[in-house]
Design an enzyme around this catalytic site. Sequence first.
Site, PDB file in Angstrom:
ATOM      1  N   LYS A 165      37.148  16.988  11.528  1.00  0.00           N
ATOM      2  CA  LYS A 165      36.701  16.488  12.381  1.00  0.00           C
ATOM      3  C   LYS A 165      36.527  14.957  12.099  1.00  0.00           C
ATOM      4  O   LYS A 165      37.273  13.923  12.745  1.00  0.00           O
ATOM      5  CB  LYS A 165      35.192  16.564  11.693  1.00  0.00           C
ATOM      6  CG  LYS A 165      33.699  15.407  12.489  1.00  0.00           C
ATOM      7  CD  LYS A 165      32.700  15.499  12.002  1.00  0.00           C
ATOM      8  CE  LYS A 165      32.839  14.685  10.574  1.00  0.00           C
ATOM      9  NZ  LYS A 165      31.368  14.470   9.880  1.00  0.00           N
TER      10      LYS A 165
ATOM     11  N   ASP B  10      31.005  16.306  15.128  1.00  0.00           N
ATOM     12  CA  ASP B  10      29.672  16.471  14.477  1.00  0.00           C
ATOM     13  C   ASP B  10      28.121  17.745  14.883  1.00  0.00           C
ATOM     14  O   ASP B  10      29.063  17.637  16.170  1.00  0.00           O
ATOM     15  CB  ASP B  10      29.492  15.001  14.326  1.00  0.00           C
ATOM     16  CG  ASP B  10      28.683  14.387  15.650  1.00  0.00           C
ATOM     17  OD1 ASP B  10      28.892  14.263  16.925  1.00  0.00           O
ATOM     18  OD2 ASP B  10      27.824  13.172  15.123  1.00  0.00           O
TER      19      ASP B  10
END
Length: 240
Positions: free
Chosen positions: A120, A138
């Site tokens: 991420k 997220d």
Amino acid sequence: MKKEQIFEFFRRLAEANPAPETELAYGNTYQLLVAVTISAQATDVGVNKATRRLFEEVKTPAQMVALGEEGLKAHIKSIGLFNTKAKNVIALSEILVRDHGGEVPADRAALTALPGVGRKTANVVLNTAFGMETFAVDTHIFRVGNRTGLAKGKTPEAVEAQLDKKVPGPFRLGAHHWLILHGRYICKARTPECWRCPVVDLCGFKPKVLEQGAKPPVAKKKVVTKKKVAKKQVVATKTA
């Protein structure tokens, strides 16, 4: 969500916010990497508050190494897990100095090889700093993707794969910013503010909250009768 609905979904988000940006404050690519790395389980507001003075003092990996782990902790102690995060930031800074000439690499594999940098974080840096079409999933994007029907998946990686497959060309670069901001300010976790959502008619979420102040309908609990339990036991016996 169908192809034409997905296009309209992003068209409306783009119309409302033509140039979406991260809400993390940073001055260069290295500072962005640090900010994203320490943002796990913290708000952007909290991270910006902690890094304001830090980034006035530290602008390069070499300067971070010189500051040291204890010096970094003093700046970010208001953020959760600051001990581990400080250790990782110093370690990744040392690697950047030693192996990358003090520069942040524009390569996912090289980024994820750094301490404390997951997929991420790497995707955020690649997208925001290097203009690559990546999707940093997220908690907000994971929720919005599954709730709306835009990109369903049981893991962040699965949602990312769906977004990579479904998001149309004109919106790929800004997609993850639009989705994060949408999840943060409108499609909230506890009570989505559907009454002011620009894509409410495209969303597959059934218990919509269409009036301000209302609460999402409570899902009916399934009633398990003795007859159903007995039937399950018979099936289990037969397949054992």
